[in-house]
Design a protein around this motif. Structure first.
Motif, PDB file in Angstrom:
ATOM      1  N   MET A  67       0.832  -1.185   0.000  1.00 23.41           N
ATOM      2  CA  MET A  67       0.000   0.000   0.000  1.00 23.41           C
ATOM      3  C   MET A  67       0.873   1.245   0.000  1.00 23.41           C
ATOM      4  O   MET A  67       1.776   1.370   0.820  1.00 23.41           O
ATOM      5  CB  MET A  67      -0.874   0.032   1.235  1.00 23.41           C
ATOM      6  CG  MET A  67      -2.024  -0.901   1.197  1.00 23.41           C
ATOM      7  SD  MET A  67      -3.106  -0.488   2.561  1.00 23.41           S
ATOM      8  CE  MET A  67      -3.829  -2.069   2.817  1.00 23.41           C
ATOM      9  N   SER A  68       0.552   2.138  -0.892  1.00 15.77           N
ATOM     10  CA  SER A  68       1.334   3.364  -0.982  1.00 15.77           C
ATOM     11  C   SER A  68       0.777   4.465  -0.088  1.00 15.77           C
ATOM     12  O   SER A  68       1.421   5.484   0.107  1.00 15.77           O
ATOM     13  CB  SER A  68       1.387   3.839  -2.438  1.00 15.77           C
ATOM     14  OG  SER A  68       0.081   4.150  -2.857  1.00 15.77           O
ATOM     15  N   ASP A  69      -0.420   4.259   0.452  1.00 15.68           N
ATOM     16  CA  ASP A  69      -1.015   5.277   1.328  1.00 15.68           C
ATOM     17  C   ASP A  69      -0.354   5.238   2.694  1.00 15.68           C
ATOM     18  O   ASP A  69      -0.211   4.193   3.308  1.00 15.68           O
ATOM     19  CB  ASP A  69      -2.518   5.042   1.508  1.00 15.68           C
ATOM     20  CG  ASP A  69      -3.293   5.317   0.240  1.00 15.68           C
ATOM     21  OD1 ASP A  69      -2.806   6.089  -0.595  1.00 15.68           O
ATOM     22  OD2 ASP A  69      -4.390   4.744   0.095  1.00 15.68           O
ATOM     23  N   SER A  70       0.020   6.409   3.158  1.00 20.02           N
ATOM     24  CA  SER A  70       0.607   6.488   4.486  1.00 20.02           C
ATOM     25  C   SER A  70      -0.519   6.530   5.519  1.00 20.02           C
ATOM     26  O   SER A  70      -1.641   6.945   5.214  1.00 20.02           O
ATOM     27  CB  SER A  70       1.484   7.733   4.607  1.00 20.02           C
ATOM     28  OG  SER A  70       0.682   8.881   4.544  1.00 20.02           O
ATOM     29  N   PRO A  71      -0.239   6.126   6.745  1.00 20.08           N
ATOM     30  CA  PRO A  71      -1.274   6.186   7.798  1.00 20.08           C
ATOM     31  C   PRO A  71      -1.783   7.603   8.044  1.00 20.08           C
ATOM     32  O   PRO A  71      -2.954   7.799   8.335  1.00 20.08           O
ATOM     33  CB  PRO A  71      -0.561   5.638   9.035  1.00 20.08           C
ATOM     34  CG  PRO A  71       0.590   4.839   8.520  1.00 20.08           C
ATOM     35  CD  PRO A  71       0.984   5.472   7.218  1.00 20.08           C
ATOM     36  N   ASP A  72      -0.918   8.594   7.909  1.00 24.31           N
ATOM     37  CA  ASP A  72      -1.349   9.985   8.108  1.00 24.31           C
ATOM     38  C   ASP A  72      -2.357  10.404   7.054  1.00 24.31           C
ATOM     39  O   ASP A  72      -3.335  11.083   7.351  1.00 24.31           O
ATOM     40  CB  ASP A  72      -0.148  10.925   8.073  1.00 24.31           C
ATOM     41  CG  ASP A  72       0.742  10.769   9.294  1.00 24.31           C
ATOM     42  OD1 ASP A  72       0.233  10.289  10.329  1.00 24.31           O
ATOM     43  OD2 ASP A  72       1.929  11.117   9.205  1.00 24.31           O
ATOM     44  N   LYS A  73      -2.117   9.990   5.808  1.00 24.15           N
ATOM     45  CA  LYS A  73      -3.029  10.369   4.727  1.00 24.15           C
ATOM     46  C   LYS A  73      -4.395   9.711   4.924  1.00 24.15           C
ATOM     47  O   LYS A  73      -5.434  10.335   4.751  1.00 24.15           O
ATOM     48  CB  LYS A  73      -2.442   9.972   3.375  1.00 24.15           C
ATOM     49  CG  LYS A  73      -3.277  10.420   2.204  1.00 24.15           C
ATOM     50  CD  LYS A  73      -2.623  10.088   0.886  1.00 24.15           C
ATOM     51  CE  LYS A  73      -3.496  10.531  -0.261  1.00 24.15           C
ATOM     52  NZ  LYS A  73      -2.941  10.134  -1.549  1.00 24.15           N
ATOM     53  N   ARG A  74      -4.379   8.435   5.307  1.00 28.24           N
ATOM     54  CA  ARG A  74      -5.662   7.753   5.551  1.00 28.24           C
ATOM     55  C   ARG A  74      -6.391   8.366   6.736  1.00 28.24           C
ATOM     56  O   ARG A  74      -7.608   8.490   6.734  1.00 28.24           O
ATOM     57  CB  ARG A  74      -5.428   6.255   5.772  1.00 28.24           C
ATOM     58  CG  ARG A  74      -5.220   5.517   4.467  1.00 28.24           C
ATOM     59  CD  ARG A  74      -5.121   4.052   4.690  1.00 28.24           C
ATOM     60  NE  ARG A  74      -3.722   3.760   5.019  1.00 28.24           N
ATOM     61  CZ  ARG A  74      -3.319   2.696   5.671  1.00 28.24           C
ATOM     62  NH1 ARG A  74      -4.166   1.812   6.103  1.00 28.24           N
ATOM     63  NH2 ARG A  74      -2.048   2.493   5.920  1.00 28.24           N
ATOM     64  N   SER A  75      -5.647   8.773   7.749  1.00 30.61           N
ATOM     65  CA  SER A  75      -6.252   9.412   8.915  1.00 30.61           C
ATOM     66  C   SER A  75      -6.913  10.732   8.523  1.00 30.61           C
ATOM     67  O   SER A  75      -8.018  11.046   8.969  1.00 30.61           O
ATOM     68  CB  SER A  75      -5.188   9.633   9.980  1.00 30.61           C
ATOM     69  OG  SER A  75      -5.715  10.350  11.063  1.00 30.61           O
ATOM     70  N   ASN A  76      -6.229  11.495   7.677  1.00 31.42           N
ATOM     71  CA  ASN A  76      -6.793  12.762   7.224  1.00 31.42           C
ATOM     72  C   ASN A  76      -8.037  12.550   6.377  1.00 31.42           C
ATOM     73  O   ASN A  76      -8.971  13.343   6.437  1.00 31.42           O
ATOM     74  CB  ASN A  76      -5.747  13.551   6.430  1.00 31.42           C
ATOM     75  CG  ASN A  76      -4.672  14.141   7.337  1.00 31.42           C
ATOM     76  OD1 ASN A  76      -4.904  14.330   8.523  1.00 31.42           O
ATOM     77  ND2 ASN A  76      -3.519  14.409   6.777  1.00 31.42           N
ATOM     78  N   GLU A  77      -8.044  11.489   5.567  1.00 35.46           N
ATOM     79  CA  GLU A  77      -9.230  11.189   4.755  1.00 35.46           C
ATOM     80  C   GLU A  77     -10.425  10.868   5.647  1.00 35.46           C
ATOM     81  O   GLU A  77     -11.539  11.324   5.395  1.00 35.46           O
ATOM     82  CB  GLU A  77      -8.943  10.022   3.803  1.00 35.46           C
ATOM     83  CG  GLU A  77      -8.025  10.388   2.657  1.00 35.46           C
ATOM     84  CD  GLU A  77      -7.662   9.192   1.795  1.00 35.46           C
ATOM     85  OE1 GLU A  77      -8.089   8.066   2.128  1.00 35.46           O
ATOM     86  OE2 GLU A  77      -6.950   9.395   0.807  1.00 35.46           O
ATOM     87  N   TRP A  78     -10.180  10.059   6.695  1.00 38.05           N
ATOM     88  CA  TRP A  78     -11.278   9.715   7.607  1.00 38.05           C
ATOM     89  C   TRP A  78     -11.788  10.951   8.335  1.00 38.05           C
ATOM     90  O   TRP A  78     -12.973  11.117   8.550  1.00 38.05           O
ATOM     91  CB  TRP A  78     -10.824   8.658   8.616  1.00 38.05           C
ATOM     92  CG  TRP A  78     -10.873   7.283   8.032  1.00 38.05           C
ATOM     93  CD1 TRP A  78      -9.824   6.491   7.709  1.00 38.05           C
ATOM     94  CD2 TRP A  78     -12.054   6.538   7.683  1.00 38.05           C
ATOM     95  NE1 TRP A  78     -10.271   5.315   7.183  1.00 38.05           N
ATOM     96  CE2 TRP A  78     -11.637   5.315   7.151  1.00 38.05           C
ATOM     97  CE3 TRP A  78     -13.414   6.808   7.770  1.00 38.05           C
ATOM     98  CZ2 TRP A  78     -12.533   4.354   6.714  1.00 38.05           C
ATOM     99  CZ3 TRP A  78     -14.304   5.849   7.330  1.00 38.05           C
ATOM    100  CH2 TRP A  78     -13.864   4.635   6.812  1.00 38.05           C
ATOM    101  N   ARG A  79     -10.858  11.825   8.729  1.00 37.79           N
ATOM    102  CA  ARG A  79     -11.276  13.068   9.397  1.00 37.79           C
ATOM    103  C   ARG A  79     -12.128  13.919   8.470  1.00 37.79           C
ATOM    104  O   ARG A  79     -13.118  14.513   8.895  1.00 37.79           O
ATOM    105  CB  ARG A  79     -10.054  13.854   9.844  1.00 37.79           C
ATOM    106  CG  ARG A  79      -9.486  13.369  11.134  1.00 37.79           C
ATOM    107  CD  ARG A  79      -8.513  14.389  11.709  1.00 37.79           C
ATOM    108  NE  ARG A  79      -7.721  13.755  12.733  1.00 37.79           N
ATOM    109  CZ  ARG A  79      -6.402  13.615  12.702  1.00 37.79           C
ATOM    110  NH1 ARG A  79      -5.713  14.111  11.711  1.00 37.79           N
ATOM    111  NH2 ARG A  79      -5.762  13.012  13.678  1.00 37.79           N
TER     112      ARG A  79
END
Length: 59
Positions: free
Chosen positions: A1-13
């Motif tokens: 997966m190329s998505d970083s945890p920070d990016k996924r966290s921001n998407e959920w927010r």
């Protein structure tokens, strides 16, 4: 997966933020319906017992 945890966290927010803003739009609608329901419930109690099937009895 190329998505970083920070990016996924921001998407959920961002998703939760949009959902919260949409939910806020429905608060006045729900409050209005509750007020209408309360007023309708109180009105029924104050009406005297009348046979509503006979239109001549309602004056």
């Amino acid at each position: 997966m190329s998505d970083s945890p920070d990016k996924r966290s921001n998407e959920w927010r961002a998703i939760l933020h949009v959902q919260a803003r949409v939910a806020v739009l429905f608060v006045p609608v729900v409050a209005s319906l509750l007020i209408i329901a309360a007023l309708a419930g109180n009105e029924r109690k104050s009406v005297p017992d009348v046979d509503r099937t006979v239109t001549g009895s309602v004056r």
